[in-house]
Design an enzyme around this catalytic site. Structure first.
Site: not given
Length: 237
Positions: A135, A128, A130, A62
């Protein structure tokens, strides 16, 4: 999943290095790389070693949207300082955070991944659940895409910036489908703030609410976690 529990992040880096060495020794040519604090000890062990990636290709997960490659918060800059300056690859690919046409950049990066099938992909995991910037709620069939970062991810990354307002609000990320095409995945997690996400990934249901739970469906995953990150697992590894 092969789960390796270590004492701390330093020990995790040694185990991560072993996975990279084994892959290289067995002919791996394309390495998927990640940024952030998690893989740093693995990269440190690689830098100290005699591993040679000069005939290999790297493909990063990313990059932030709107940040130049030479900005010290770009993932390109991170990779140069933590790995590439000391261990150069034949060629290294990252999304272009300054791409004028994001849709065209997404297509370009999908083509990069298709033309350079990843032999070993290293991943971290967010609080969370991810992976990359995929996400909770991300579709399983998505490839490279532009992601609107959640408040929790922006907050988690704020420590790297002068203020939370400086954290980019979007990023280019490999999608879950892109990640799952990799032949071998290595996921690292350290610290008790990752314990819930690790439990969801390994022992929870396979659900879009925990993106990393998709890894339960991959045939070759090595998970390296410290005792704190493993603290909520019901089974001892």
């Amino acid at each position: 999943m092969k789960v390796i529990v270590v004492k701390d992040q330093a020990a995790g880096g040694v185990e991560g290095y072993k996975v990279f060495k084994n892959a290289l020794d067995n002919g791996a040519k394309v390495f998927g790389l990640a940024t952030g604090s998690t893989p740093v000890t693995t990269y440190q062990e690689i830098v100290k070693s005699d591993l040679d990636f000069s005939n290999c290709t790297s493909v990063n997960l990313d990059e932030y949207v709107g940040i130049a490659p030479d900005n010290d918060q770009s993932y390109k800059y991170f990779m140069q300082s933590h790995l590439f300056d000391q261990k150069p690859f034949k060629e290294s690919f990252l999304p272009n955070g300054l791409a004028a046409n994001p849709a065209e950049e997404v297509k370009r990066y999908d083509k990069v991944i298709d033309e350079h099938p990843i032999d070993l992909q290293i991943l971290g995991i967010g609080r969370n659940g991810h992976i990359g910037f995929n996400e909770p709620g991300t579709a399983r069939d998505v490839t490279t895409h532009v992601v609107d970062l959640t408040e929790s991810t922006i907050e988690a990354n704020a420590r790297f910036f002068a203020s939370e307002n400086d954290v980019p609000k979007q990023a280019f990320s490999m999608g879950l489908a892109s990640i799952m095409k990799s032949k071998h995945l290595i996921l690292e997690a350290f610290g008790d703030n990752k314990a819930d996400a690790v439990k969801g990934m390994i022992e929870g249901p396979d659900t879009v609410d925990c993106p990393a739970s998709i890894l339960q469906n991959h045939p070759d995953v090595t998970v390296i976690i410290d005792e704190a990150a493993a603290s909520k697992l019901s089974k001892k590894y």
